[in-house]
Design an enzyme around this catalytic site. Structure first.
Site, PDB file in Angstrom:
ATOM      1  N   LYS A  22     -15.852 -25.149 -26.481  1.00 48.92           N
ATOM      2  CA  LYS A  22     -14.512 -25.604 -26.856  1.00 48.92           C
ATOM      3  C   LYS A  22     -14.067 -26.756 -25.967  1.00 48.92           C
ATOM      4  CE  LYS A  22     -10.050 -23.887 -25.466  1.00 48.92           C
ATOM      5  NZ  LYS A  22      -9.419 -25.136 -25.230  1.00 48.92           N
ATOM      6  N   ASN A  23     -14.271 -26.610 -24.657  1.00 45.46           N
ATOM      7  CA  ASN A  23     -13.769 -27.607 -23.711  1.00 45.46           C
ATOM      8  C   ASN A  23     -14.592 -28.888 -23.705  1.00 45.46           C
ATOM      9  OD1 ASN A  23     -11.660 -25.959 -22.949  1.00 45.46           O
ATOM     10  ND2 ASN A  23     -12.748 -25.094 -21.197  1.00 45.46           N
ATOM     11  N   ARG A  93      -2.957 -28.540 -25.983  1.00 50.86           N
ATOM     12  CA  ARG A  93      -2.824 -29.553 -24.958  1.00 50.86           C
ATOM     13  C   ARG A  93      -3.875 -30.658 -25.069  1.00 50.86           C
ATOM     14  NH1 ARG A  93      -0.874 -31.066 -20.215  1.00 50.86           N
ATOM     15  NH2 ARG A  93      -2.299 -32.138 -18.814  1.00 50.86           N
ATOM     16  N   CYS A 117      -1.609 -23.282 -24.051  1.00 51.63           N
ATOM     17  CA  CYS A 117      -1.341 -21.991 -23.428  1.00 51.63           C
ATOM     18  C   CYS A 117      -0.296 -22.118 -22.333  1.00 51.63           C
ATOM     19  CB  CYS A 117      -2.627 -21.419 -22.825  1.00 51.63           C
ATOM     20  SG  CYS A 117      -3.800 -20.779 -24.034  1.00 51.63           S
ATOM     21  N   ARG A 122       1.123 -28.356 -16.234  1.00 54.60           N
ATOM     22  CA  ARG A 122      -0.040 -29.249 -16.251  1.00 54.60           C
ATOM     23  C   ARG A 122       0.473 -30.641 -16.582  1.00 54.60           C
ATOM     24  NH1 ARG A 122      -4.480 -25.877 -19.686  1.00 54.60           N
ATOM     25  NH2 ARG A 122      -2.770 -25.585 -21.140  1.00 54.60           N
ATOM     26  N   ASP A 306     -11.173 -20.250 -15.742  1.00 46.80           N
ATOM     27  CA  ASP A 306     -11.299 -19.680 -17.084  1.00 46.80           C
ATOM     28  C   ASP A 306     -12.065 -18.354 -17.114  1.00 46.80           C
ATOM     29  OD1 ASP A 306      -9.807 -21.645 -18.228  1.00 46.80           O
ATOM     30  OD2 ASP A 306     -11.468 -22.685 -19.202  1.00 46.80           O
ATOM     31  N   ARG A 398      -8.408 -19.662 -30.668  1.00 45.05           N
ATOM     32  CA  ARG A 398      -8.460 -21.048 -30.192  1.00 45.05           C
ATOM     33  C   ARG A 398      -9.769 -21.352 -29.475  1.00 45.05           C
ATOM     34  NH1 ARG A 398      -4.829 -22.252 -26.122  1.00 45.05           N
ATOM     35  NH2 ARG A 398      -5.555 -24.370 -26.447  1.00 45.05           N
TER      36      ARG A 398
END
Length: 419
Positions: A22-23, A93, A117, A122, A306, A398
């Site tokens: 995902k990231n 984000r 989230c 941030r 994470d 997500r």
């Protein structure tokens, strides 16, 4: 609203495949805005955030074809819109990652201030300062970041704190800037490196990939390429924790264990037998109760934030007392009260949680507050006696592809229910 219903106490065993990260996929999809010819992105996970990104790009005029095998074909040659609207950005984000590419290639961008989230502050100020250093005019007004520049100019940027999305945004902006750019104190996460490797495949000139100093020689244009996204190290770690917390044995394939060294070390300290190959890793707890492990989150290559919630769940049933210190996000202990509802003994002192392990957790109704908190609560439910209902599982969707199917494959009793 959908929920997970989990009946715990089952020892998990078997093998699952890691999905694409995902990231990593979100910045790579944003990077397709830089290409003046079609591009193919492979190993794309089926996630809510990916769907949101695809919708965002589509509304800008990007043509996308997404098939069931995880391949997206992207054509950004006919972009007509340079705005990322609030109704999409508020849920994710990572939407801010279109700011750098739009500005670099088209000289303009308007991106709503991001959501995502609720795990802490941030700020986007480092993104803005970096873009201004590259010569952009940037204003924040009406809830939008509005930027413009005829062509960005190379600059020496020293990031005040390590920021993953900040590094990625500035890297994507710098690849089309005139001259040489240097980004110091850059994030070293594997997903940042994956983006950099993708950009190089598109024709960018980047040195220092994987280090905290990136040197970018700007080029006039980038072309599309065929690129496969990195496997998800956090998903991998989560399934390995599922083995550890239930006393089972789980093998994760199509992954990269070298990206999980800090996590695997903690699993060994917890008493697990860890084995790995080039593209697989296995954790065998041999039906033993885990030992408590203390940890402190920090930027890569240290322990990832994470994975903190997942280890919180593990420590809740482990033998001993552990301290968990969260240094990245100030609100990332919101899963602790939910674990307490299941019988966990936890004392939170500022950014440190002291967890005294108990032999048994008990099923209870709980609520997920963010993506990784969701994963931690699922792990706790797998180990708990009785029935757990987890609310707000849209957070989980997500970042985890088909998690209930994969856990069922390992023997878990989990189902998605509508309430």
């Amino acid at each position: 609203m959908e929920k997970f219903l989990i009946n715990g106490g089952v020892v998990l065993r078997g093998s699952v495949r890691a999905s694409g990260s995902k990231n990593a996929v979100l910045p790579i999809l944003a990077a397709t805005l830089l290409a003046d010819s079609p591009m193919i992105v492979r190993n794309v996970p089926d996630l809510r955030d990916v769907k949101t990104t695809v919708q965002l790009l589509s509304e800008m005029g990007v043509k996308l074809e997404h098939d069931a095998s995880g391949v997206i074909q992207v054509d950004s040659s006919q972009i007509t819109e340079f705005t990322a609207p609030y109704d999409l950005v508020k849920t994710m984000r990572a939407s801010i990652l279109v700011l750098g590419p739009l500005l670099a290639r088209f000289g303009q961008a308007a991106v709503s201030l991001p959501g995502g989230c609720a795990i802490g502050t941030r700020p986007v100020d480092l993104h803005i300062k970096g873009l201004r250093a590259l010569g952009a005019e940037v204003e924040v007004e009406g809830g939008y970041i509005r930027a413009q520049a005829k062509r960005l100019k190379g600059a020496h940027i020293v990031l005040e704190t390590v920021t993953v999305t900040g590094t990625e945004n500035l890297l994507m902006a710098a690849v089309l800037a005139e001259g040489t750019s240097v980004i110091e104190n850059a994030a070293r996460e594997p997903e940042v490196s994956d983006l950099a490797h993708c950009l190089v495949a598109m024709g960018a000139q980047i040195e220092g990939i994987g280090s905290d100093t990136l040197t970018i020689q700007g080029v006039d244009s980038l072309a599309g390429c065929d690129y496969s996204v990195l496997s998800d190290r956090i998903e991998t770690g989560t399934y390995l924790l599922a083995a550890a917390i239930t006393g089972g044995c789980v093998k994760v394939t199509d992954t990269q264990p070298n990206l999980l060294e800090s996590v695997l070390l903690k699993l060994e300290q917890a008493g697990a037998v860890v084995e790995s190959g080039d593209d697989w890793v296995q954790v065998d707890m041999q039906e033993r109760r885990p030992k408590s492990v203390s940890l402190r989150t920090a930027p890569h290559p240290a322990f990832p934030t994470d994975m903190q919630a997942q280890f919180s769940a593990l420590n809740a049933v482990a033998d001993g007392v552990a301290t968990i210190t969260e240094t990245i996000f100030e609100n990332r202990f919101m899963h602790m009260p939910e674990l307490q509802r299941m019988g966990a003994t936890i004392e939170v002192q500022g950014n440190t949680a002291v967890i005294t392990g108990t032999p048994q957790l008990y099923g209870a109704p709980v609520m997920a507050t963010d993506l990784r908190a969701s994963a931690g609560l699922i792990l706790a439910a797998l180990a708990a006696q009785g029935e757990t209902i987890i609310d707000r599982i849209y957070h989980m969707d997500r970042g985890y592809e088909q998690i209930e199917q994969k856990l069922t494959q390992l023997g878990a009793n989990i189902q998605r229910i509508a309430c």
